[in-house]
Design a protein around this motif. Structure first.
Motif, PDB file in Angstrom:
ATOM      1  N   ALA A   2      46.909  49.434  -0.727  1.00 25.83           N
ATOM      2  CA  ALA A   2      47.598  48.480   0.150  1.00 25.83           C
ATOM      3  C   ALA A   2      46.625  47.413   0.647  1.00 25.83           C
ATOM      4  O   ALA A   2      46.975  46.235   0.720  1.00 25.83           O
ATOM      5  N   ALA A   3      45.407  47.811   0.989  1.00 26.92           N
ATOM      6  CA  ALA A   3      44.405  46.845   1.463  1.00 26.92           C
ATOM      7  C   ALA A   3      44.042  45.866   0.347  1.00 26.92           C
ATOM      8  O   ALA A   3      43.883  44.668   0.586  1.00 26.92           O
ATOM      9  N   TYR A   4      43.921  46.354  -0.864  1.00 26.27           N
ATOM     10  CA  TYR A   4      43.626  45.480  -2.005  1.00 26.27           C
ATOM     11  C   TYR A   4      44.789  44.521  -2.257  1.00 26.27           C
ATOM     12  O   TYR A   4      44.592  43.319  -2.432  1.00 26.27           O
ATOM     13  N   SER A   5      45.999  45.033  -2.240  1.00 27.65           N
ATOM     14  CA  SER A   5      47.188  44.213  -2.491  1.00 27.65           C
ATOM     15  C   SER A   5      47.375  43.119  -1.453  1.00 27.65           C
ATOM     16  O   SER A   5      47.939  42.073  -1.741  1.00 27.65           O
ATOM     17  N   ASN A   6      46.897  43.362  -0.236  1.00 22.46           N
ATOM     18  CA  ASN A   6      47.039  42.385   0.839  1.00 22.46           C
ATOM     19  C   ASN A   6      45.811  41.512   1.034  1.00 22.46           C
ATOM     20  O   ASN A   6      45.703  40.794   2.023  1.00 22.46           O
TER      21      ASN A   6
END
Length: 101
Positions: A2-6
């Motif tokens: 999720a951190a990578y995607s955001n």
């Protein structure tokens, strides 16, 4: 994931994240900055004698967190951007983020 995607984290290169590696003070600031940047005033002066050692990609993040009193130096007027962040510094960084309105 999720951190990578955001866009909060990007990894060490296009094909590796290296989750077991240490993280530098400047990279920790960059991650925190990406999360709370809407609550901070960007830019400003960096008051550290080792400013030239702060990577270009992290300068705005370090400046904003410093000016927002989220992060400070390590003493002797230094920031030590490439030093690994220790647990105490990480805890202070996170605690100061929690104080933002």
């Amino acid at each position: 994931s999720a951190a990578y995607s955001n866009g909060i984290i990007s990894g060490m290169s296009a094909d590796s994240f290296m989750p077991d590696s240490f993280i530098t003070r400047q990279d920790a600031c960059l991650i925190i900055y990406r999360i709370i940047k809407d609550s901070l005033i960007s830019g400003g002066e960096l008051p550290f004698v080792d400013n030239p050692d702060i990577a270009v990609y992290a300068r705005d993040a370090v400046a904003a967190l410093c000016n927002g009193e989220i992060v400070s130096g390590v003493g002797d007027g230094r920031f030590a951007p490439t030093a690994n962040i220790d647990r105490q510094s990480a805890a202070v960084l996170i605690n100061n983020c929690l104080k933002i309105n």
